[in-house]
Design an enzyme around this catalytic site. Sequence first.
Site, PDB file in Angstrom:
ATOM      1  N   MET A 146      -4.016   4.896  -0.415  1.00 30.36           N
ATOM      2  CA  MET A 146      -4.752   5.463   0.713  1.00 30.36           C
ATOM      3  C   MET A 146      -5.659   6.621   0.284  1.00 30.36           C
ATOM      4  SD  MET A 146      -4.190   3.527   3.246  1.00 30.36           S
ATOM      5  CE  MET A 146      -4.831   4.472   4.636  1.00 30.36           C
ATOM      6  N   VAL A 171       0.840  -1.200   0.000  1.00 26.86           N
ATOM      7  CA  VAL A 171       0.000   0.000   0.000  1.00 26.86           C
ATOM      8  C   VAL A 171       0.878   1.253   0.000  1.00 26.86           C
ATOM      9  CG1 VAL A 171      -1.691   1.276   1.395  1.00 26.86           C
ATOM     10  CG2 VAL A 171      -1.758  -1.203   1.342  1.00 26.86           C
ATOM     11  N   CYS A 172       0.413   2.299  -0.683  1.00 32.02           N
ATOM     12  CA  CYS A 172       1.050   3.619  -0.578  1.00 32.02           C
ATOM     13  C   CYS A 172      -0.044   4.683  -0.657  1.00 32.02           C
ATOM     14  CB  CYS A 172       2.125   3.822  -1.648  1.00 32.02           C
ATOM     15  SG  CYS A 172       1.491   4.019  -3.315  1.00 32.02           S
ATOM     16  N   ARG A 173       0.322   5.888  -1.032  1.00 32.68           N
ATOM     17  CA  ARG A 173      -0.655   6.969  -1.079  1.00 32.68           C
ATOM     18  C   ARG A 173      -1.607   6.820  -2.259  1.00 32.68           C
ATOM     19  NH1 ARG A 173      -1.603  12.115  -3.092  1.00 32.68           N
ATOM     20  NH2 ARG A 173       0.141  11.982  -4.527  1.00 32.68           N
TER      21      ARG A 173
END
Length: 98
Positions: free
Chosen positions: A90, A62-64
């Site tokens: 996110m 997961v990242c932004r």
Amino acid sequence: MKQMTVKEVEALINEGKKLNIIDVREVDEVATGKIPSAINIPLGLVEFRMHELDKTIEYIIVCRSGARSGRATQFLEDYGFNVINMTGGMLAWEGKVE
């Protein structure tokens, strides 16, 4: 590269599935909120901390927005890890955060 949407990840969490989530955002980004139980390994440290990971376990990265997690997923996949990129990151996450 295997991918999963934020909705699919959220559905698995809501079903009570135990997921292994790695958040590759920087520490200050994670401080604004992360998926519960996610561990933070900033993208720049993935290469140096991959010895902490288990190749027999599936990880969701997961990242932004999905770009950095895509790079981390590709990198780890090249080293034989079972990884899935969470698309949308996110920014698209509507589930719980801690």
